[in-house]
Design an enzyme around this catalytic site. Sequence first.
Site, PDB file in Angstrom:
ATOM      1  N   CYS A 189       3.082 -11.494   3.647  1.00  0.00           N
ATOM      2  CA  CYS A 189       2.650 -10.366   3.652  1.00  0.00           C
ATOM      3  C   CYS A 189       2.562  -9.777   5.061  1.00  0.00           C
ATOM      4  CB  CYS A 189       1.548 -10.379   2.684  1.00  0.00           C
ATOM      5  SG  CYS A 189       1.400  -8.963   1.367  1.00  0.00           S
ATOM      6  N   HIS A 190       2.561  -8.917   5.987  1.00  0.00           N
ATOM      7  CA  HIS A 190       1.967  -8.049   7.181  1.00  0.00           C
ATOM      8  C   HIS A 190       0.604  -8.010   6.100  1.00  0.00           C
ATOM      9  CE1 HIS A 190       6.839  -7.704   7.099  1.00  0.00           C
ATOM     10  NE2 HIS A 190       6.378  -7.801   8.015  1.00  0.00           N
ATOM     11  N   MET A 221       1.875  -5.072  -2.791  1.00  0.00           N
ATOM     12  CA  MET A 221       0.704  -6.652  -2.763  1.00  0.00           C
ATOM     13  C   MET A 221      -0.588  -6.150  -2.641  1.00  0.00           C
ATOM     14  SD  MET A 221       3.997  -7.913  -3.245  1.00  0.00           S
ATOM     15  CE  MET A 221       2.674  -9.714  -4.298  1.00  0.00           C
ATOM     16  N   GLU A 222      -1.072  -5.323  -2.040  1.00  0.00           N
ATOM     17  CA  GLU A 222      -2.114  -4.920  -1.933  1.00  0.00           C
ATOM     18  C   GLU A 222      -3.066  -4.817  -3.024  1.00  0.00           C
ATOM     19  OE1 GLU A 222      -0.236  -4.939   0.230  1.00  0.00           O
ATOM     20  OE2 GLU A 222      -1.411  -5.633   2.116  1.00  0.00           O
ATOM     21  N   ASP A 262     -13.863 -14.791 -15.346  1.00  0.00           N
ATOM     22  CA  ASP A 262     -14.847 -15.507 -14.718  1.00  0.00           C
ATOM     23  C   ASP A 262     -15.929 -15.553 -15.651  1.00  0.00           C
ATOM     24  OD1 ASP A 262     -15.705 -17.969 -13.379  1.00  0.00           O
ATOM     25  OD2 ASP A 262     -16.972 -15.997 -12.070  1.00  0.00           O
TER      26      ASP A 262
END
Lengths: 160, 160, 160, 160, 160, 160
Positions: free
Chosen positions: E75-76, E112-113, E127
């Site tokens: 990924c860039h 992707m972000e 969590d």
Amino acid sequence: MEFTHFDNQGNAIMVDVGAKAETMREAIAVGKIKVSPDCYQAIIGGTAKKGDVLGVARVAGIMATKRTSDLIPLCHPLMITKAEIQFVLHPESSEIEARCTVRCSGQTGVEMEALTGASVCLLTIYDMCKAIDRAMEITAVYLQEKSGGKSGHFVNEVHL
Amino acid sequence: MEFTHFDNQGNAIMVDVGAKAETMREAIAVGKIKVSPDCYQAIIGGTAKKGDVLGVARVAGIMATKRTSDLIPLCHPLMITKAEIQFVLHPESSEIEARCTVRCSGQTGVEMEALTGASVCLLTIYDMCKAIDRAMEITAVYLQEKSGGKSGHFVNEVHL
Amino acid sequence: MEFTHFDNQGNAIMVDVGAKAETMREAIAVGKIKVSPDCYQAIIGGTAKKGDVLGVARVAGIMATKRTSDLIPLCHPLMITKAEIQFVLHPESSEIEARCTVRCSGQTGVEMEALTGASVCLLTIYDMCKAIDRAMEITAVYLQEKSGGKSGHFVNEVHL
Amino acid sequence: MEFTHFDNQGNAIMVDVGAKAETMREAIAVGKIKVSPDCYQAIIGGTAKKGDVLGVARVAGIMATKRTSDLIPLCHPLMITKAEIQFVLHPESSEIEARCTVRCSGQTGVEMEALTGASVCLLTIYDMCKAIDRAMEITAVYLQEKSGGKSGHFVNEVHL
Amino acid sequence: MEFTHFDNQGNAIMVDVGAKAETMREAIAVGKIKVSPDCYQAIIGGTAKKGDVLGVARVAGIMATKRTSDLIPLCHPLMITKAEIQFVLHPESSEIEARCTVRCSGQTGVEMEALTGASVCLLTIYDMCKAIDRAMEITAVYLQEKSGGKSGHFVNEVHL
Amino acid sequence: MEFTHFDNQGNAIMVDVGAKAETMREAIAVGKIKVSPDCYQAIIGGTAKKGDVLGVARVAGIMATKRTSDLIPLCHPLMITKAEIQFVLHPESSEIEARCTVRCSGQTGVEMEALTGASVCLLTIYDMCKAIDRAMEITAVYLQEKSGGKSGHFVNEVHL
């Protein structure tokens, strides 16, 4: 002779070190950077006025020992208890040698931490000197000595 | 001949590149790791079954190019637009050569990114092979070529 | 008077700066650490022999400017083009003042980068001196000046 | 009076704590940010609708305790077992005080983790309020108390 | 049909996006976590007194968008100009849906972000609730919409 | 039924695990990505020539287990002693299942590490395949099994 970083299907794994004894471990890695004679003089003459290349590189190397498991995919996180970098000067060949010593009490060794510390230290010297000399070369990065763990004391005999 | 990473009092600084032109920049760095002949065979014979050392090392090297400014204190953050690592095999000397090419459009060069990518790639090979061979050595890490920016095209002539 | 880091339901957001003009931006942040007179002498007397506290702290501060968006949740990532830290000594009050200047060409300002650089620099002094003096205190960390962007030039008048 | 973060040549080192006993360690650090009365009201009035500045800052501070050894060059990595941040409000002076408590069982103390947590928490308040008030100031960041380790219980008497 | 993340020898590369136009890009990713009815009530009832699970998860998701290129190997790095997370509540099925919107002006998209932001947001809910419910499940994480770049506007039709 | 990640005022905290026993802990998390039949064939046919999507994704997942406490705000740092990812193929539904196993000896469990490893592994598959298929979906990410600690052995019965 088998790799330990793959399972029996050949898949990369972070190997289980949970059953290994926790012992005091130390590793010493070394590496050199060869620079031009002029660049060597500029580095060695580093004073508060001219800029402390080796001081910055030492800090970078020590910090890098703490980032090793972030960088090396199958490396275990470790709680380093000591990290230091010493420089050995080789004026005859215009080389700076970095010696990185790392210690921890753990279930696996600190070779990669020491090698990463030495490498990033040398890369930092490169970065700071690249405006003066672009043909620098990093050479002879290797594990000089390690102790602790089942495999015991290792000294790199190739380089004795 | 002066360092650019210090101000005129000799204090380390991240130099101002804000006035430099944004140009397409590329750098190619190389480095080798020398391993034992047995270890070399184990690496080269890497198949899905036996474990793909070079595949893991390539990923590590590419990821490391993106961490360069975290590791090298005075290095500017850069938006890398390309990173790749190619391996050149040297069976006669049991050496693996990593060639890391990085590109970006920016105000400063990508030499450090390429050198860091090559170094971390070689360290990862070391990590994965250290159970087989502890006397490996990383050698000849240098900038082979760079282009873009005011200083233009550079080819490392020492290594032609 | 409204916060910009929340949407109209009060949810934290990283605000959209995509429509803002890309201009050259600079910020200068300052901060001080007050230490005991003995500790002050030990720091100021730092030579290669005794240890360069300020040199290490300067490197830490510069590196921290690059980690700002990792630390501050709603801070945008920025491509810093310059970072430097200068120290101003106050022997009369045993204080070390750090001044961190950061520049970038971008769509949002670099105040947080400068403030983070100054803060981590001072924390590093604390770390290196805490064996000598545990009652040190970091004080007066603020933005002294900023320029660039729609809001223009700001000078902290409280501290003129 | 000597620094422990340098060897006897004055080189920065991460000191060896491997021989120190592993004990339960706790540190409490505090710090304040002074804001304008209007800004203070906006922060304190933070509800789900208006935006929870302190809630975001608390998360940032807790996360920062875990990044301490990445930021402070000679700081050892530690396995924190607890981190919390409490706010004390000072309406009379328009100040928000952050108190960061950190615990771990280890060979070295958690002062730096507590101080880093408090500092990043305050910087985050700054970031979220800077559109309202640019003259805020972070003050009085210090170690209030620590326990564990050879040096025993420490309470900062300057601030009693 | 070919992967773009490999060269013609099948080696993983970070593909060259240097020749692509810089355009405004946006991506919206969604994902859900299914929890027990009791756990759902505990989350939704979150007030300042009981603990703001969604507020903490939102901060975690936004921060994760900035770490994407550290986590996803090829990924860039990108300069995100906006990141936000909105929650859609599904009381009938005890599901919390996170919608992460990311924008940047760049040479490659921010899918992707957005996906990483949504995923880490949901993991954070997991969590914080795992002491109450261990059988939670993260489902339906996908790209809902993207715009900008050569490929133009995309809407996920599977989910219309 | 109460959250453990908040104190009694509802403030987020990293809970104190210092009093918990150090035991060997293991967690197995799973997750799937559903891709188009063509994309599935492209992934499964991955050879050195065509590109090893799963090999890269495995490395990313393993590395992500080590970054868990950086990503999840209230998660404790842990010294992982093992991490591995196995893939289970579902050709009938064009799904790839990732199973991430993590072990450590510590005072708190490794569920989040296993879930984070599985999630980042699946996100990496998404990244590498998004040029072929934009409608992929990550589903069924959950904790399958855990052991160690006071709560003992847990098996996710929903999915038996």
